[in-house]
Design an enzyme around this catalytic site. Structure first.
Site, PDB file in Angstrom:
ATOM      1  N   ASP A 166       0.802  -1.239   0.000  1.00 18.46           N
ATOM      2  CA  ASP A 166       0.000   0.000   0.000  1.00 18.46           C
ATOM      3  C   ASP A 166       0.830   1.283   0.000  1.00 18.46           C
ATOM      4  O   ASP A 166       0.316   2.346  -0.298  1.00 18.46           O
ATOM      5  CB  ASP A 166      -0.923   0.045   1.234  1.00 18.46           C
ATOM      6  CG  ASP A 166      -1.775  -1.212   1.356  1.00 18.46           C
ATOM      7  OD1 ASP A 166      -1.984  -1.869   0.321  1.00 18.46           O
ATOM      8  OD2 ASP A 166      -2.213  -1.539   2.472  1.00 18.46           O
ATOM      9  N   ARG A 201     -15.266   0.792 -24.845  1.00 23.39           N
ATOM     10  CA  ARG A 201     -15.839   0.615 -23.504  1.00 23.39           C
ATOM     11  C   ARG A 201     -15.248   1.590 -22.500  1.00 23.39           C
ATOM     12  O   ARG A 201     -14.186   2.150 -22.706  1.00 23.39           O
ATOM     13  CB  ARG A 201     -15.550  -0.804 -23.006  1.00 23.39           C
ATOM     14  CG  ARG A 201     -16.443  -1.839 -23.632  1.00 23.39           C
ATOM     15  CD  ARG A 201     -16.449  -3.132 -22.842  1.00 23.39           C
ATOM     16  NE  ARG A 201     -17.454  -4.010 -23.419  1.00 23.39           N
ATOM     17  CZ  ARG A 201     -17.223  -5.252 -23.821  1.00 23.39           C
ATOM     18  NH1 ARG A 201     -16.026  -5.773 -23.695  1.00 23.39           N
ATOM     19  NH2 ARG A 201     -18.190  -5.982 -24.337  1.00 23.39           N
ATOM     20  N   MET A 208      -6.185  -1.916  -4.751  1.00 21.16           N
ATOM     21  CA  MET A 208      -6.064  -2.058  -3.302  1.00 21.16           C
ATOM     22  C   MET A 208      -5.387  -0.839  -2.678  1.00 21.16           C
ATOM     23  O   MET A 208      -4.994   0.086  -3.367  1.00 21.16           O
ATOM     24  CB  MET A 208      -5.239  -3.310  -2.990  1.00 21.16           C
ATOM     25  CG  MET A 208      -6.014  -4.600  -3.106  1.00 21.16           C
ATOM     26  SD  MET A 208      -4.881  -6.002  -2.942  1.00 21.16           S
ATOM     27  CE  MET A 208      -5.626  -6.878  -1.607  1.00 21.16           C
ATOM     28  N   VAL A 299      -4.473 -10.187  -6.931  1.00 20.54           N
ATOM     29  CA  VAL A 299      -3.495 -10.249  -8.030  1.00 20.54           C
ATOM     30  C   VAL A 299      -2.336  -9.299  -7.730  1.00 20.54           C
ATOM     31  O   VAL A 299      -1.176  -9.580  -8.023  1.00 20.54           O
ATOM     32  CB  VAL A 299      -4.183  -9.823  -9.356  1.00 20.54           C
ATOM     33  CG1 VAL A 299      -3.166  -9.566 -10.449  1.00 20.54           C
ATOM     34  CG2 VAL A 299      -5.171 -10.893  -9.790  1.00 20.54           C
ATOM     35  N   SER A 529      21.397   2.707 -20.604  1.00 16.96           N
ATOM     36  CA  SER A 529      22.732   2.584 -19.994  1.00 16.96           C
ATOM     37  C   SER A 529      22.881   3.392 -18.704  1.00 16.96           C
ATOM     38  O   SER A 529      23.813   3.174 -17.943  1.00 16.96           O
ATOM     39  CB  SER A 529      23.806   3.047 -20.983  1.00 16.96           C
ATOM     40  OG  SER A 529      23.624   2.431 -22.228  1.00 16.96           O
TER      41      SER A 529
END
EC number: 2.7.1.11
Length: 780
Positions: A166, A201, A208, A299, A529
């Site tokens: 968190d 959509r 979380m 997840v 690099s």
């Protein structure tokens, strides 16, 4: 900074016993921390015990407390979760539970405890420490321990590491697991973006974070989300109208998708929770958009730790052991924190108090203060998010035209920087051009004006959408000047590697000959690099380290299966050994050869002998990293031949040249954010400079501070003049003369079990948490 004497340190742990446990919710990187604490403890001569199942194991004792050796923590750095288990323990919150825990620790002579967990776990550890004396008295009364035992083990020392996805703990810039959780969130958002675009959509994503909006805020920044809900900054009343207006507006501009990110603890101004289903229903009812909800859930805790989390945990774990060794009965329990790129120690209870203050401020609806208390990093992310979220095409035009180009090799995050710079420029009212194919394209006139929507969807794209070339401007100066005049360009933003820095330097040096070059210039360092002076981190190097690390994880797995096999892996980076060193720490390599840390045949001999000894143990695999230009004679082929012939009969050897894999696919969350921030800050700086040098209808900039490199230095974003940086640059080897990350090499060698001189080990000082340290005006 305290420098530690090697011989003293080598035996400073003798006779001490350290217990290590993980508690509370798991977080990726905990295993790397357990490994570092265990190995550093053994390194300094202490006994180390692994305490299984968190505080539960501490209360129950018995088989839950086991002595650890060097091999106990082998091959765990790449695993998510925690191998020693974690639990939320009720018993430890009672006096009886803590009494049992004290007795179990004394059975093993443990008086040093390293706790890896969230604020609850660390607060519990502190209560335990404060009660230690009275717990021992009680055990003596009950006849469970003798007076002499109580005297010998009179003090308990505590060092805390914050393991929590968190990032809700005050006093540290990042907690263990946060970066990996962001990786999981961005993977999901990238996957959702493709389906959302196909169907036009709207997606509502719930992430979380309990009462902390850090994950939601950073993922909104890194994905260019249309709307964000976080508990620290509840929306104003009437937000429903504003949100629907914004979503409708972006659709009408041609966008095929909308993303709304909501933190699980999101609330409105009156403290009422805002749920993802409520937001979905609102969008469907008001706008009629096809809308879906995705709750990311656990997840986010899963998967392999990112390179950042592995290195952070290793550094913090080693520092925790140093803190325990140096602790006296009078020093407070401390927590090891990250400040910029340095590890520091902070008094545990000061941090816990500020963390509680945030919650109190939110409960009392003092939201601005809550954001400030969350710390410098949170506050700056919020400012940049607000700036980008409220940007619009400016109604008023300025008189300035700016051009943006990419120079050098492709690096992840370049497109994020171009996107935010273009939009910031347009919202400031400037005319913004993009140049294709670097300085060569500028010479050929491949310049086009760019609009707001032209850079939509660029944030998560890897490589360089503008096209990039390594060509320096010197051979094409006439043509470049001609095009600067044609398009009337007043400022150049060059995003790229060492060539970008060198190119701008050449333009500055030609100002005396061409008046058209007396314009404002800024370089955003972007190269895998990490070899550009003026910054600690270049854009793209985080993605490169993660790409190299993933490849090495697979190579290690192959070596584990084959048994008695050593892999020699060559990384990119030119002469700069950053990639090899940091990847080496992240994958637990046995050695990493780099140009900055000179080595000779004696060192190679020692490495081969070390490998032969290692093969006699249960770990029958080896991994050696080599930077591509670390030595002109000791090439990858030479090392392969050396290891093969010296290891004959003991182990066999294979090589792997990682090559352009390291440029990475999609940019990591860090590079997306870093690119976005640098793009905004560079553009705002250029706008301000242009206004300063605008005289009588024209721009004339020839002061050294009108051509700068923007970069992150320790804790702040700084602008350094390219002419000043010239002194700090080794042009022959194309890198800065001073490299901050060289002190990480010690860590790599110690964790690989080399007995090396530790006179250079720098341990963190004890600092204090103040509101001042929590919010610095600049910086990230």
């Amino acid at each position: 900074m305290a420098t530690v004497d090697l011989e003293k340190l080598r035996m400073s742990g003798a006779g001490k016993a350290i217990g290590v446990l993980t508690s509370g919710g798991d977080a990726q990187g905990m295993n790397a921390a357990v490994r570092a604490v265990t190995r550093m403890g053994i390194y300094v001569g202490a006994k180390v015990f692994l305490i299984y199942e968190g505080y539960e194991g501490l209360v129950e004792g018995g088989e839950n407390i086991k002595p650890a050796n060097w091999l106990s923590v082998s091959n765990i750095i790449q695993l998510g979760g925690t191998i020693i288990g974690s639990a939320r323990c009720k018993a430890f919150t009672t006096r009886e539970g803590r009494l049992a825990a004290a007795y179990n620790l004394l059975q093993h002579g443990i008086t040093n405890l390293c706790v890896i967990g969230g604020d609850g776990s660390l607060t519990g550890a502190n209560i335990f420490r404060n009660e230690w004396g009275s717990l021992l008295e009680e055990l003596v009364k009950e006849g469970k321990i003798s007076e002499s035992t109580a005297q010998n083990y009179a003090h308990l020392s505590i060092a805390g590491l914050v393991g929590s996805i968190d990032n809700d703990f005050c006093g540290t810039d990042m907690t263990i697991g946060t970066d990996s959780a962001l990786h999981r969130i961005m993977e999901v958002i990238d996957a959702i973006t493709t389906t959302a675009q196909s169907h036009q959509r709207t997606f509502v994503l719930e992430v979380m974070g309990r009462h902390c909006g850090y994950l939601a805020l950073v993922s909104a920044l890194a994905s260019g989300a249309d709307w964000l809900f976080i508990p620290e900054a509840p929306p104003e009343d009437g937000w429903e109208n504003f949100m629907c207006e914004r979503l409708g507006e972006t659709r009408s501009r041609g966008s095929r998708l909308n993303i709304i990110i909501i933190a699980e603890g999101a609330i409105d101004r009156h403290g009422k929770p805002i749920s993802s289903s409520y937001v979905k229903d609102l969008v469907v009812q008001r706008l009629g958009f096809d809308t879906r909800v995705t709750v990311l859930g656990h997840v986010q805790r899963g998967g392999t730790p990112s390179a950042f989390d592995r290195v952070l945990s290793s550094k913090m774990g080693m520092e925790a052991v140093m803190a325990l060794l140096e602790a006296t009965p009078d020093t407070p329990a401390c927590v090891v924190s990250l400040s910029g790129n340095q590890s520091v120690r902070l008094p545990l209870m000061e941090c816990v108090q500020v963390t509680k203050d945030v919650q109190k401020a939110m409960d009392e609806k003092r939201f601005d203060e809550a954001i400030q208390l969350r710390g410098r990093s949170f506050e700056n992310n919020w400012k940049i998010y607000k700036l980008l979220a409220h940007q619009k095409v400016s109604k008023e035009k300025s008189n300035f035209s700016l051009a943006i180009l990419n120079v050098g090799a492709p690096a992840a995050g370049m497109n994020a920087a171009v996107r935010s710079a273009v939009r910031t420029g347009i919202s400031e009212g400037h005319t913004v051009y993009v140049v294709h194919d670097g300085f060569e394209g500028l010479a050929k006139g491949q310049v086009q004006e760019v609009g707001w929507h032209d850079v939509a969807g660029w944030l998560g794209r890897g490589g360089s959408m503008l096209g990039t070339k390594r060509t320096l401007p010197k051979p094409h100066l006439e043509a470049i000047v001609e095009n600067l005049r044609t398009y009337n360009i007043h400022a150049l933003l060059v995003i790229g590697g060492f060539e970008a820095y060198e190119g701008v330097l050449q333009l500055v040096e030609a100002r005396g000959r061409y008046e058209e070059l007396c314009i404002v210039m800024c370089v955003i360092p972007a190269t895998i690099s990490n070899n550009v002076p003026g910054t600690d981190f270049s854009l793209g190097s985080d993605t490169a380290v993660n790409a190299a690390m993933e490849s090495c994880d697979r190579i290690k797995q192959s070596a584990s299966g084959t048994k008695r096999r050593v892999f020699i892996v060559e990384t990119m980076g030119g002469y700069c050994g950053y990639l090899a060193t940091v990847t080496g720490i992240a994958v637990g390599a046995d050695a990493a050869y780099v140009f900055e840390d000179p080595f000779n045949i004696h060192d190679l001999k020692a490495n081969v002998e070390h490998m032969t000894e290692k093969m006699k143990t249960d770990i029958q695999r080896g991994l050696v990293l080599r930077n591509e230009k670390c030595h002109e004679h000791y090439t990858t082929e030479f090392l392969y031949n050396l290891y093969s012939s010296e290891g004959r009969g003991v182990f066999d050897c294979r090589t792997n040249v990682l090559g352009h894999l390291q440029q990475g696919g999609a940019p990591t969350p860090f590079d997306r954010n870093y690119g976005t921030k640098l793009g905004v800050k560079a553009m705002l700086w250029m706008s301000e400079k242009l206004r300063d040098v605008y005289r009588k209808g024209r721009v004339f900039a020839n002061a050294p501070d009108s051509a700068c490199v923007i970069g992150l230095r320790k804790k702040v974003v700084a602008f350094s003049s390219v002419t000043e940086l010239k002194k700090e640059t080794d042009f022959e080897h194309r890198m800065p003369r001073e490299q901050w990350w060289l002190n990480l090499r010690l860590m790599l060698k110690m964790l690989a079990h080399y007995r090396i001189s530790m006179a250079d080990y720098v341990s963190g000082e004890l600092e204090h948490v103040t509101r001042r340290t929590l919010s610095i005006d600049k910086g990230f």
